[in-house]
Design an enzyme around this catalytic site. Structure first.
Site, short mmCIF file in Angstrom:
data_model
loop_
_atom_site.label_atom_id
_atom_site.label_comp_id
_atom_site.label_asym_id
_atom_site.label_seq_id
_atom_site.Cartn_x
_atom_site.Cartn_y
_atom_site.Cartn_z
N ARG A 147 -32.41 -1.27 53.82
CA ARG A 147 -31.30 -0.87 52.95
C ARG A 147 -30.16 -1.85 53.17
O ARG A 147 -29.83 -2.17 54.32
CB ARG A 147 -30.87 0.55 53.32
CG ARG A 147 -29.85 1.14 52.38
CD ARG A 147 -29.35 2.48 52.88
NE ARG A 147 -28.08 2.32 53.58
CZ ARG A 147 -27.21 3.30 53.80
NH1 ARG A 147 -27.47 4.53 53.38
NH2 ARG A 147 -26.08 3.09 54.45
N TYR A 159 -18.42 2.37 52.01
CA TYR A 159 -19.47 3.22 52.57
C TYR A 159 -20.61 2.36 53.14
O TYR A 159 -21.04 1.39 52.52
CB TYR A 159 -20.07 4.17 51.50
CG TYR A 159 -21.37 4.73 52.01
CD1 TYR A 159 -21.36 5.72 52.97
CD2 TYR A 159 -22.59 4.19 51.61
CE1 TYR A 159 -22.53 6.19 53.53
CE2 TYR A 159 -23.78 4.65 52.17
CZ TYR A 159 -23.73 5.65 53.12
OH TYR A 159 -24.90 6.07 53.68
N ASP A 210 -27.70 2.24 48.63
CA ASP A 210 -27.18 3.61 48.52
C ASP A 210 -25.81 3.58 47.83
O ASP A 210 -24.86 2.98 48.36
CB ASP A 210 -27.05 4.21 49.93
CG ASP A 210 -26.77 5.71 49.93
OD1 ASP A 210 -26.45 6.26 48.86
OD2 ASP A 210 -26.88 6.32 51.01
N HIS A 212 -24.16 6.38 47.16
CA HIS A 212 -23.48 7.50 47.81
C HIS A 212 -22.66 8.33 46.81
O HIS A 212 -21.50 8.67 47.06
CB HIS A 212 -22.61 7.00 48.97
CG HIS A 212 -22.73 7.84 50.20
ND1 HIS A 212 -21.68 8.53 50.73
CD2 HIS A 212 -23.79 8.12 50.99
CE1 HIS A 212 -22.08 9.19 51.80
NE2 HIS A 212 -23.36 8.96 51.98
N GLU A 236 -30.15 4.63 45.47
CA GLU A 236 -30.02 5.99 46.00
C GLU A 236 -28.72 6.66 45.56
O GLU A 236 -27.67 6.02 45.52
CB GLU A 236 -30.06 5.88 47.53
CG GLU A 236 -29.84 7.18 48.26
CD GLU A 236 -29.99 6.97 49.75
OE1 GLU A 236 -30.75 6.07 50.18
OE2 GLU A 236 -29.35 7.71 50.52
N GLU A 262 -30.51 13.92 49.53
CA GLU A 262 -30.14 14.16 50.93
C GLU A 262 -29.18 15.34 51.09
O GLU A 262 -29.10 15.91 52.17
CB GLU A 262 -29.58 12.89 51.58
CG GLU A 262 -28.23 12.47 51.07
CD GLU A 262 -27.72 11.20 51.74
OE1 GLU A 262 -28.51 10.25 51.88
OE2 GLU A 262 -26.53 11.17 52.10
N ARG A 283 -35.37 12.79 48.44
CA ARG A 283 -34.89 12.45 49.79
C ARG A 283 -34.44 13.68 50.59
O ARG A 283 -33.64 13.55 51.52
CB ARG A 283 -33.75 11.43 49.70
CG ARG A 283 -34.17 10.12 49.06
CD ARG A 283 -33.20 9.01 49.38
NE ARG A 283 -33.22 8.72 50.80
CZ ARG A 283 -32.25 9.01 51.66
NH1 ARG A 283 -31.17 9.66 51.26
NH2 ARG A 283 -32.36 8.70 52.92
N GLU A 339 -36.42 7.11 56.14
CA GLU A 339 -35.24 6.43 56.66
C GLU A 339 -35.24 6.50 58.19
O GLU A 339 -35.56 7.54 58.76
CB GLU A 339 -33.98 7.10 56.11
CG GLU A 339 -32.69 6.42 56.55
CD GLU A 339 -31.45 7.11 55.98
OE1 GLU A 339 -31.56 8.27 55.52
OE2 GLU A 339 -30.38 6.49 56.00
N TRP A 402 -17.12 10.87 48.50
CA TRP A 402 -17.34 9.94 49.59
C TRP A 402 -18.80 9.59 49.63
O TRP A 402 -19.59 9.15 49.50
CB TRP A 402 -16.97 10.53 50.96
CG TRP A 402 -17.36 9.58 52.05
CD1 TRP A 402 -16.79 8.37 52.34
CD2 TRP A 402 -18.46 9.70 52.97
NE1 TRP A 402 -17.46 7.73 53.36
CE2 TRP A 402 -18.49 8.53 53.77
CE3 TRP A 402 -19.44 10.68 53.18
CZ2 TRP A 402 -19.44 8.32 54.77
CZ3 TRP A 402 -20.36 10.48 54.17
CH2 TRP A 402 -20.37 9.32 54.97
O1 KDG Z 1 -23.82 12.91 57.22
C1 KDG Z 1 -23.84 12.08 56.11
C2 KDG Z 1 -24.86 10.97 56.31
O2 KDG Z 1 -26.09 11.49 56.71
C3 KDG Z 1 -25.04 10.15 55.06
O3 KDG Z 1 -23.83 9.58 54.69
C4 KDG Z 1 -26.05 9.05 55.31
O4 KDG Z 1 -26.21 8.59 52.96
C5 KDG Z 1 -26.69 8.53 54.07
C6 KDG Z 1 -28.01 7.92 54.23
O5 KDG Z 1 -28.60 7.62 53.21
O6 KDG Z 1 -28.45 7.77 55.36
MG MG Z 2 -27.73 8.27 51.45
#
Ligand code: KDG
Ligand code: MG
Length: 402
Positions: A147, A159, A210, A212, A236, A262, A283, A339, A402
């Site tokens: 990644r 991020y 990612d 996010h 992602e 996630e 995920r 991951e 975030w």
């Molecule tokens: O607690 C939040 C994290 O697990 C997250 O920000 C990590 O996005 C993430 C990832 O893909 O590992």
């Molecule tokens: Mg993530």
């Protein structure tokens, strides 16, 4: 055999973790992860006050019945706190079942379907030149998938880019730090990064990115299209997934594969995305989506729709979660990627385990159960430290995901 005791252990060996340890009247023990980053004590309290008293005296072999008892029986359903608590019980019961049977848990799930679990690591750095070095480090360690996250020119923080390259930890302050975001700057910065990485590492390394949850569907569609020449394995969390039909719009415009899940907690959170084939990888994680029992249900459902697994495995998921996820990853037919963010030495010492990394694969434990434990004496040396995830704001100070 009956459940005689269940202990909730909160410890901070490098970062906070909540672990449930179940002990039977015959002395068998099982561990489960209940860590919810930045909200750890809510799950610890849910377990201590509402779950542990109901577990005492139950038959530890009745995993499905216990899952339904905690899920349907509570009346109040879903949500990260509830589902992380249920997950911890579920993992611990699978651990006990494996130990009683004398088999690693993956054998109870149907046995091996592959030689090893392909994992991806996180290459992150402020600049493109620096991130090329980081990607090279992962390639040298044997990783087949990486990644890639870089800083965005004009923004002081981004991020996925942290102080320590190998052990990035976003929950870094008792009261959330504030970070900043500009979609315009980000969309301009990302495609040239992947052009350089592809150019340097060739067509075979699997690349991921990612977002996010920070874009709107049409912005994500534009990003996905601009990344098509670099053949990402997945993009992602392109948008917040509360509005699931938003993914249809992204899909109409790009062939870049999409991964999400996630922050999902149940099969119902991903039902539409999967059944309408709006994503390529799901995920969901073993800890935030109800344990092995429920995650297997999600992955089985996904297999009907050509959706593969891509379990979340950041450092805030403890080694217990990673150990449990590997047993599922090695056994299911529609495994995609796992991951793997490495834990610190302190975390690994607190959670002795026998899963191992070799040549880009993680291998689950071969001993009975999950093959991981929490050393409670080590845990006692690391008391809980309040730590929150950052809060994100646009340049004009509007709150953003975030
Ligand atoms: O607690 C939040 C994290 O697990 C997250 O920000 C990590 O996005 C993430 C990832 O893909 O590992
Ligand atoms: Mg993530």
């Amino acid at each position: 055999m009956r459940i005689a005791e269940a202990r909730v252990i909160v410890t901070c060996p490098g970062r906070n973790f909540v672990t449930l340890k179940i002990i039977t009247d015959e002395g068998a023990t099982g561990v489960g992860d209940a860590t919810l980053n930045g909200r750890e004590l809510a799950v610890a309290s849910y377990l201590r006050e509402h779950v542990v008293p109901a577990l005492l005296g139950r038959d530890p072999a009745m995993i499905e019945d216990t899952w339904q008892y905690l899920y349907q029986g509570a009346y109040w359903r879903r949500g990260p706190v509830t589902m992380s608590a249920i997950a911890a019980v579920d993992m611990a019961l699978w651990d006990i079942k494996g130990k009683v049977a004398g088999l690693p848990v993956y054998q109870l799930l149907g046995g091996r379907s592959r030689a090893g679990v392909t994992v991806y690591g996180h290459a992150n750095a402020e600049t493109v030149d620096e991130v090329l070095v980081e990607v090279g480090r992962y390639v040298d360690m044997g990783y087949r998938a990486v990644r890639v996250q870089t800083g965005v020119p004009g923004l002081t923080t981004t991020y996925g880019v942290g102080g320590d390259r190998m052990f990035y930890e976003p929950a870094d302050a008792a009261i959330a730090t504030e970070v900043e975001w500009s979609t315009e700057r980000y969309l301009a910065a990302v495609p040239p990064v992947f052009a350089r990485v592809r150019d340097e590492f060739g067509p075979h390394l699997r690349l991921l990115h990612d977002v996010h949850h920070r874009l709107t569907p049409i912005e994500a569609a534009r990003l996905g299209r601009s990344l098509e020449p670099y053949a990402l394995t997945w993009l992602e969390d392109p948008v917040r997934a509360e509005l699931q039909e938003g993914f249809r719009l992204i899909r109409q415009h790009t062939t870049t594969p999409l991964a999400v899940g996630e922050v999902f907690n149940t099969i119902w959170d991903c039902q539409r995305l999967i059944s309408e084939q709006l994503i390529d990888y799901i995920r969901t994680s073993v800890v935030h989506a109800g344990g092995l029992t429920h995650l297997r249900r999600i992955f089985d459902f996904a297999s009907l729709y050509h959706v593969r697994s891509g379990s979340h495995g950041a450092t805030d998921l403890s080694p217990v979660s990673l150990a449990a996820a590997l047993h599922l990853d090695i056994s299911i037919p529609n495994f995609g990627l796992q991951e793997y963010m490495r834990h610190t030495r302190a975390t690994d010492t607190a959670f002795p385990h026998t899963y191992r990394f070799e040549a880009g694969y993680l291998h689950p434990a071969e001993e009975p159960g999950l093959g991981v434990d929490l050393d409670e004496q080590v845990a006692a040396q690391y008391p809980y430290q309040p730590a929150a995830l950052p809060v994100n704001r646009l340049e004009d100070r509007t709150i953003h995901s975030w």
